[in-house]
Design a protein around this motif. Structure first.
Motif, PDB file in Angstrom:
ATOM      1  N   SER A 171       0.831  -1.208   0.000  1.00 29.22           N
ATOM      2  CA  SER A 171       0.000   0.000   0.000  1.00 29.22           C
ATOM      3  C   SER A 171       0.865   1.256   0.000  1.00 29.22           C
ATOM      4  CB  SER A 171      -0.923   0.005   1.223  1.00 29.22           C
ATOM      5  OG  SER A 171      -1.802  -1.096   1.200  1.00 29.22           O
ATOM      6  N   ILE A 172       1.921   1.256   0.802  1.00 25.97           N
ATOM      7  CA  ILE A 172       2.800   2.424   0.888  1.00 25.97           C
ATOM      8  C   ILE A 172       3.523   2.653  -0.443  1.00 25.97           C
ATOM      9  CG2 ILE A 172       4.876   3.351   1.998  1.00 25.97           C
ATOM     10  CD1 ILE A 172       3.952   1.944   4.561  1.00 25.97           C
ATOM     11  N   ILE A 173       4.020   1.564  -1.037  1.00 31.73           N
ATOM     12  CA  ILE A 173       4.784   1.697  -2.279  1.00 31.73           C
ATOM     13  C   ILE A 173       3.875   2.036  -3.459  1.00 31.73           C
ATOM     14  CG2 ILE A 173       6.248   0.427  -3.915  1.00 31.73           C
ATOM     15  CD1 ILE A 173       7.254  -1.139  -1.418  1.00 31.73           C
ATOM     16  N   PHE A 174       2.638   1.552  -3.399  1.00 33.31           N
ATOM     17  CA  PHE A 174       1.703   1.827  -4.496  1.00 33.31           C
ATOM     18  C   PHE A 174       1.080   3.220  -4.378  1.00 33.31           C
ATOM     19  CE2 PHE A 174      -2.426   1.495  -6.683  1.00 33.31           C
ATOM     20  CZ  PHE A 174      -1.998   1.018  -7.914  1.00 33.31           C
ATOM     21  N   MET A 175       1.150   3.830  -3.206  1.00 35.94           N
ATOM     22  CA  MET A 175       0.477   5.107  -2.956  1.00 35.94           C
ATOM     23  C   MET A 175       0.819   6.214  -3.958  1.00 35.94           C
ATOM     24  SD  MET A 175       0.126   6.965   0.742  1.00 35.94           S
ATOM     25  CE  MET A 175      -0.196   5.369   1.505  1.00 35.94           C
ATOM     26  N   PRO A 176       2.076   6.370  -4.383  1.00 36.56           N
ATOM     27  CA  PRO A 176       2.368   7.433  -5.371  1.00 36.56           C
ATOM     28  C   PRO A 176       1.591   7.315  -6.672  1.00 36.56           C
ATOM     29  CG  PRO A 176       4.397   6.663  -4.362  1.00 36.56           C
ATOM     30  CD  PRO A 176       3.313   5.742  -3.898  1.00 36.56           C
ATOM     31  N   MET A 177       1.116   6.110  -7.015  1.00 37.64           N
ATOM     32  CA  MET A 177       0.321   5.940  -8.232  1.00 37.64           C
ATOM     33  C   MET A 177      -1.011   6.673  -8.158  1.00 37.64           C
ATOM     34  SD  MET A 177       1.539   4.121 -10.775  1.00 37.64           S
ATOM     35  CE  MET A 177       0.034   3.570 -11.569  1.00 37.64           C
ATOM     36  N   ALA A 178      -1.435   7.035  -6.934  1.00 38.64           N
ATOM     37  CA  ALA A 178      -2.725   7.700  -6.755  1.00 38.64           C
ATOM     38  C   ALA A 178      -2.684   9.168  -7.150  1.00 38.64           C
ATOM     39  CB  ALA A 178      -3.185   7.558  -5.306  1.00 38.64           C
ATOM     40  N   ILE A 179      -1.501   9.732  -7.330  1.00 37.40           N
ATOM     41  CA  ILE A 179      -1.390  11.139  -7.695  1.00 37.40           C
ATOM     42  C   ILE A 179      -0.908  11.264  -9.132  1.00 37.40           C
ATOM     43  CG2 ILE A 179      -0.934  11.849  -5.319  1.00 37.40           C
ATOM     44  CD1 ILE A 179       1.993  12.074  -5.998  1.00 37.40           C
ATOM     45  N   SER A 180      -1.118  12.434  -9.710  1.00 38.63           N
ATOM     46  CA  SER A 180      -0.721  12.670 -11.093  1.00 38.63           C
ATOM     47  C   SER A 180       0.763  13.008 -11.177  1.00 38.63           C
ATOM     48  CB  SER A 180      -1.544  13.818 -11.683  1.00 38.63           C
ATOM     49  OG  SER A 180      -1.219  15.035 -11.028  1.00 38.63           O
ATOM     50  N   PHE A 181       1.292  12.983 -12.401  1.00 37.21           N
ATOM     51  CA  PHE A 181       2.696  13.356 -12.606  1.00 37.21           C
ATOM     52  C   PHE A 181       2.922  14.830 -12.269  1.00 37.21           C
ATOM     53  CE2 PHE A 181       3.119   9.453 -15.132  1.00 37.21           C
ATOM     54  CZ  PHE A 181       4.380   9.047 -14.730  1.00 37.21           C
ATOM     55  N   VAL A 182       1.914  15.654 -12.511  1.00 32.75           N
ATOM     56  CA  VAL A 182       2.044  17.076 -12.189  1.00 32.75           C
ATOM     57  C   VAL A 182       2.177  17.252 -10.679  1.00 32.75           C
ATOM     58  CG1 VAL A 182       0.891  19.317 -12.245  1.00 32.75           C
ATOM     59  CG2 VAL A 182       0.804  17.823 -14.244  1.00 32.75           C
ATOM     60  N   ALA A 183       1.310  16.584  -9.921  1.00 31.05           N
ATOM     61  CA  ALA A 183       1.377  16.672  -8.458  1.00 31.05           C
ATOM     62  C   ALA A 183       2.703  16.122  -7.945  1.00 31.05           C
ATOM     63  CB  ALA A 183       0.209  15.915  -7.835  1.00 31.05           C
ATOM     64  N   ALA A 184       3.166  15.035  -8.546  1.00 30.87           N
ATOM     65  CA  ALA A 184       4.458  14.462  -8.142  1.00 30.87           C
ATOM     66  C   ALA A 184       5.587  15.452  -8.413  1.00 30.87           C
ATOM     67  CB  ALA A 184       4.708  13.159  -8.888  1.00 30.87           C
TER      68      ALA A 184
END
Length: 360
Positions: A171-184
């Protein structure tokens, strides 16, 4: 008599279909015109548009399905599948195929699209120094980014599968997939933030100072290494995607084969390379090609972090700059076509792999 009856029945079915088609065009066209010229409250307009979208699509399919069923059974059975996939195909053609053909057309003209230059734009881009830098950077994204995402995703999938904290770790490692590339890009802009002096609000420079080092302008001055710091954002986001797909594939490896290998004295490393990797090879290729497509089209992260400056230009940012900022429609369209040509073989290979797995 039977022939006449069939002819009348077929003519009636065609007439019904045309009436249903005309009725839908008139009704939905009128609703569209109403929303286009509406002076209602924007919130009410949005709510009504959502309701129209749901109910309208349902009625559209229902009415066409009923109209097709009026044909003889042999004919309706052949037509019915196209009724359901037809709107999606038409929409994709309108939004993807037609713009691609227009872009190809514009690539043979000059900047203002009023003079035919043939292959002049294609010859020009390969002598452009900025494009050479962009292609070099794209290759870095493809090789380094893809290799790291696949390697880390596979490693984490293997390790997490053997851990009692598998769900939390994934869940922790997959969490960045929940945001867009712009937000990242915005998040990592603060991580890499640099300002002269000892007071640093950027996380990375704050850590460097705490360890006794000197703060660095990570994404501006450290060229061409700054590209690797941008690629790190892709790795942070896409490793979770690779991990989830690999984890599902690894769980599909028959347990009896693994147990038999252990009984025969094979170590875990040998099992990994001799059994698990061959078993998930199609998944490995699919994930790799999917991430390659992401990296070839990379735009958001570079645009947010550097705007393509400081030697971080990629083909997509160069296209954006030429087409929308410099208004050089011919050159910009040529860059878009070059990017499309680079992506097509990877997509074709990916589709072949999916077809081999029985995806379609």
């Amino acid at each position: 008599m039977d022939t006449q009856a069939k002819t009348k029945s077929g003519f009636k079915a065609v007439l019904i279909f045309l009436v249903v088609l005309l009725f839908n065009l008139i009704v939905h066209g009128a609703i569209f015109m109403f929303f286009r010229d509406s002076t209602l409250n924007p919130l009410l307009t949005a709510l009504a548009a959502v309701i129209w979208g749901v109910v309208g699509v349902y009625f559209l399919y229902l009415s066409f399905s009923w109209a097709v069923e009026q044909f003889p059974q042999q004919i309706s059975r052949k037509i019915l599948p196209y009724i359901f996939i037809g709107p999606a195909v038409l929409l994709l053609g309108w939004l993807l195929v037609l713009p691609a053909l227009r872009t190809l057309y514009l690539s043979f003209f000059n900047a203002s699209s009023d003079k035919f230059v043939g292959l002049g734009n294609y010859l020009a881009i390969f002598s452009d120094r900025l494009l050479a830098t962009a292609l070099r950077n794209n290759l870095l994204w493809v090789f380094v980014g893809t290799l790291a995402c696949v390697a880390f995703g596979l490693l984490i999938a293997i390790l997490a599968d053997r851990s009692s904290y598998e769900r939390i770790a994934k869940s922790i490692i997959f969490m960045p997939m929940a945001i867009s590339f712009v937000a990242a890009g915005v998040i990592w802009k603060f991580v890499y933030y640099y300002q002269p002096g000892t007071e640093q609000i950027g996380l990375l420079n704050a850590i460097v100072i705490a360890l006794g080092g000197e703060p660095q302008a990570w994404v501006t001055m450290l060229q061409p290494w700054n590209n690797f710091f941008l690629i790190l954002i892709l790795i942070w986001m896409q490793t979770g995607f690779a991990m989830v797909i690999f984890s599902a594939a690894i769980k599909g490896v028959p347990e009896d084969i693994l147990e038999a290998a252990r009984v025969d004295g094979a170590g875990e490393i040998r099992i990994f390379f001799r059994i698990i990797i061959p078993f998930i090879s199609t998944t490995l290729l699919t994930v790799t090609t999917t991430i390659i497509v992401f990296t070839l089209k990379i735009f958001d992260v570079v645009m947010v972090m550097t705007g393509g400056q400081y030697d971080t230009e990629v083909v997509a940012t160069q296209f954006y700059r030429q087409f929308f900022m410099y208004r050089n429609f011919g050159y910009g369209s040529t860059l878009a076509i070059v990017l499309l040509i680079a992506v097509l073989p990877v997509i074709y290979f990916n589709l072949r792999q999916i077809r081999k797995q029985g995806g379609f």
